[in-house]
Design a protein around this motif. Structure first.
Motif: not given
Length: 238
Positions: A20-24, A60-62, A101-104
């Protein structure tokens, strides 16, 4: 599908507070980056060093958030399919496909390759805010080919899988609310669903139904403790 994304994000956030912190934090940087892109367009001046700092944090966060989303879906996959099979009598195969796309492996390069497009559109065109979820029956989107009963069964199976994931993480059974549960389901699916939830696996369950006579007829057949409450003009009658 923003509503679907909110369902999974809300679920992970209750299980994993750092998520949650990272999503915010992600949405904060996304908002700042988009504002910066608009500022570039309005003033004609570009601070690419500041833009680059936003780029690296969003990349990084994605990757972190997308990995956690994929992990949750992997945890839910068997439970979800198992519950749907029970409700549908094993006649259909369903799944949730997470599109990101973030896991490519080349996501960082891909994100940066869109900078000129971002500058032109004044918007960020890559990142987990672009992710999507496909609800599939077989290999086809259930919203296109699924009946109303199949779609309702899909959502119920998701909720039951969510319940069991919460129980596993928290070590206790949460309350389960199934709103307007019988609408759109045929008699066979209702029967299978009631067999499933009456086994005691899910603890205390609250069901809502706009047709109380239907609920009483269905629930009255169960070998379980059942209480009925009717809401009339703001009053609750037991």
């Amino acid at each position: 599908m923003k509503v679907v994304g909110s369902f999974f994000d809300g679920m992970i956030s209750q299980l994993d507070h750092p998520y949650l912190d990272q999503l915010i934090r992600y949405h904060h940087f996304l908002k700042q980056r988009n504002a910066l892109l608009k500022q570039f367009a309005e003033t004609g001046r570009r601070d690419l060093t500041l833009l680059g700092s936003y780029d690296q944090e969003l990349i990084r966060l994605s990757i972190i958030l997308a990995n956690r989303r994929a992990e949750l879906l992997e945890q839910m996959a068997f439970l979800f399919q198992d519950h749907y099979s029970e409700i549908s009598n094993g006649t259909e195969e369903v799944s949730v496909s997470y599109q990101t796309e973030a896991l490519q492996p080349d996501f960082s390069e891909y994100f940066l390759s869109l900078r000129q497009k971002d500058l032109a559109t004044k918007n960020s065109n890559a990142g987990i805010h672009k992710d999507d979820y496909d609800f599939l029956i077989g290999e086809h989107p259930i919203r296109k080919i699924g009946s109303q009963g199949q779609q309702k069964s899909f959502i119920i199976a998701l909720k039951l899988a969510q319940f069991q994931i919460f129980e596993e993480y928290k070590g206790e059974k949460p309350l389960l609310l199934l709103d307007d549960i019988f609408d759109k389901l045929d008699d066979e699916r209702i029967s299978k669903l009631m067999e499933l939830v009456s086994k005691g696996t899910f603890g205390q369950i609250f069901l809502t139904d706009a047709r109380p006579e239907r609920s009483k007829a269905i629930l009255g057949k169960l070998d379980a403790e059942v209480f009925f409450f009717e809401l009339e003009k703001g009053e609750v009658k037991k």
